[in-house]
Write an enzyme that holds these catalytic residues in place. Structure first.
Site, PDB file in Angstrom:
ATOM      1  N   ILE A  16     -59.620 -38.998  11.561  1.00  0.00           N
ATOM      2  CA  ILE A  16     -58.773 -40.031  12.305  1.00  0.00           C
ATOM      3  C   ILE A  16     -57.906 -41.087  11.224  1.00  0.00           C
ATOM      4  CG2 ILE A  16     -59.995 -40.081  14.418  1.00  0.00           C
ATOM      5  CD1 ILE A  16     -61.126 -42.664  13.586  1.00  0.00           C
ATOM      6  N   CYS A  17     -56.992 -41.608  11.771  1.00  0.00           N
ATOM      7  CA  CYS A  17     -56.263 -42.641  11.021  1.00  0.00           C
ATOM      8  C   CYS A  17     -57.044 -43.944  11.190  1.00  0.00           C
ATOM      9  CB  CYS A  17     -54.805 -43.132  11.862  1.00  0.00           C
ATOM     10  SG  CYS A  17     -53.780 -41.596  11.924  1.00  0.00           S
ATOM     11  N   PRO A  18     -56.999 -44.522   9.906  1.00  0.00           N
ATOM     12  CA  PRO A  18     -56.586 -44.326   8.633  1.00  0.00           C
ATOM     13  C   PRO A  18     -57.242 -43.735   7.712  1.00  0.00           C
ATOM     14  CG  PRO A  18     -57.287 -46.710   8.796  1.00  0.00           C
ATOM     15  CD  PRO A  18     -58.116 -45.943   9.922  1.00  0.00           C
ATOM     16  N   VAL A  19     -58.564 -43.143   8.058  1.00  0.00           N
ATOM     17  CA  VAL A  19     -59.436 -42.527   7.299  1.00  0.00           C
ATOM     18  C   VAL A  19     -58.714 -41.279   6.366  1.00  0.00           C
ATOM     19  CG1 VAL A  19     -61.330 -41.339   6.845  1.00  0.00           C
ATOM     20  CG2 VAL A  19     -61.363 -43.234   8.602  1.00  0.00           C
TER      21      VAL A  19
END
Lengths: 344, 78
Positions: free
Chosen positions: B16-19
């Site tokens: 997922i964002c921002p990972v």
């Protein structure tokens, strides 16, 4: 420290501006006259507590240089009877619980670092703004710069009622330009360059308004301008730089307000060049002061609702090409839905 | 034009964002200028955000390919 020998009785006629001076009787038998009108314009706000006022500082755009902040903290600990400051909804620092007898000393000390006192009452207030394009990735326009310009040129100008100006750097509009007497919001028009486009489809995913659709076969975008918010997400996302900046400037909203009966400001211009902002402010204030003559405490939004076509004709030449065709007048936003008996 | 060979790759499908962006950024920091990083990311929010952030970091996205429900990006470290 508080002087027990001085008695000040607050007089409501002062707020209505029927009286501007107040005699203060000192129990030692001496009399002093305070010009409270001046105090009010100077941003000294009466508190519930006898003799105590909140001092509102002038912090345009909520930007407070650290040197000033240090001095403010120092002055607050010296003159406030509490151990905090309050951040107003319009980004200014307020020092509460200040005895009116300390006003001049407090203002002199803040003056050493150039920190000024704000205003209240019927005049142009300290403008507010987000951080804008300087370091916020969403920002499209340097609204901090424009905010300082507004503060220097138009702060404190007398009007019928309060006059609030605010700026937002992009269409997310964190600074709620629709709720201001006059609001400016950054906007950029995207222009597509077919030659460099690789048909990667990223713009279609980046657009949060559903304005861009990519061709199923080629991936090339088609933009529905009626859905575009001018936020520039497509320009930032495009890996090939095929979305470019077209017209860039300010969306202008007028006649908005919050409060008991909020009003949604009317959009009168799109892509107004920054350098025309000052002229628009001057003309709107000119119209407000002319139409507001003898009307007393009335916000510009109320006058606009009565005299909308007259205003549109008046302001159009100033806006030029940026003027919105057939703009709609400000409208009430009903927030107290239980108040069914309220009439416009 | 012949595709440049990636020096490294990241499969960020399901990340997922921002990972996903942070992992991309860290990987790019390890790499040499001019080298290519191949990244697989999901459609939807990741493809709307990650390329923009990579671009803002100053790197160059040289190829974007849609494969089923994900994207393949080739990023050149600048």
């Amino acid at each position: 420290m508080k002087d027990k020998n001085i008695d000040i009785r607050y007089d409501h006629n002062l707020e209505e501006q029927k009286k501007s001076k107040l005699e203060i009787e000192m129990k030692r038998g001496k009399k002093e006259v305070f010009n409270l009108d001046q105090l009010k314009s100077g941003g000294y706000i009466r508190q519930r507590q006898k003799d105590l006022f909140t001092v509102r500082l002038r912090c345009p755009g909520g930007r407070v240089p650290v040197e000033k902040l240090k001095k403010i903290a120092e002055a607050a600990s010296k003159y406030s009877k509490r151990d905090y400051v309050h951040i107003s909804v319009r980004q200014s620092i307020e020092i509460p619980y200040v005895d009116y007898k300390d006003f001049s000393q407090l203002s002199d000390e803040l003056g050493e670092v150039g920190q000024k006192i704000a205003s209240c009452g019927p005049r142009v207030r300290v403008p507010t703004a987000c951080s804008g394009c300087e370091y916020n990735p969403n920002g499209l326009v340097d609204v901090q710069k424009l905010c300082q310009e507004i503060d220097q040129k138009y702060f404190g100008i007398q009007c019928n009622h309060k006059f609030k100006i605010s700026l937002s750097g992009c269409p997310i509009d964190c600074f709620r330009t629709n709720e201001m007497d006059l609001g400016f919001q950054g906007a950029v028009e995207p222009i597509w360059d077919e030659d460099t486009c690789t048909g990667c489809r990223i713009c279609g995913y980046a657009c949060r308004e559903g304005a861009i659709t990519n061709d199923v076969q080629t991936g090339k975008p088609v933009i529905d301008r009626s859905k575009c918010l001018y936020c520039a997400d497509c320009i930032r996302a495009c890996p090939a730089n095929s979305w470019k900046e077209g017209r860039k400037g300010l969306v202008v909203r007028v006649g908005g307000r919050h409060g008991r009966h909020p009003m949604n400001g009317a959009v009168i211009a799109v892509f107004l060049p920054e350098e025309k902002m000052g002229k628009v402010i001057e003309k709107v204030l000119e119209w407000y002061n002319k139409e507001g003559k003898d009307k007393g405490r009335v916000r510009i939004g109320d006058i606009l609702r009565d005299k909308w076509t007259g205003f549109v004709d008046f302001i159009k030449p100033v806006l030029g090409d940026c003027a919105v065709k057939n703009p709609k007048k400000p409208e009430y936003i009903k927030i107290h839905s239980f108040q069914t008996g309220w009439m416009l | 034009m012949e595709e440049k060979r990636p020096a490294a790759n990241l499969d960020l499908r399901g990340v997922i964002c921002p990972v996903n962006f942070v992992k991309t950024k860290l990987k790019l920091e390890e790499m040499n200028i001019g080298e290519i990083l191949e990244v697989l990311i999901d459609t939807g929010e990741p493809i709307a955000n990650v390329p923009r952030s990579i671009k803002e970091e100053g790197h160059k996205i040289i190829k974007v390919e849609k494969i089923d429900s994900h994207f393949r990006l080739l990023i050149e470290k600048v």
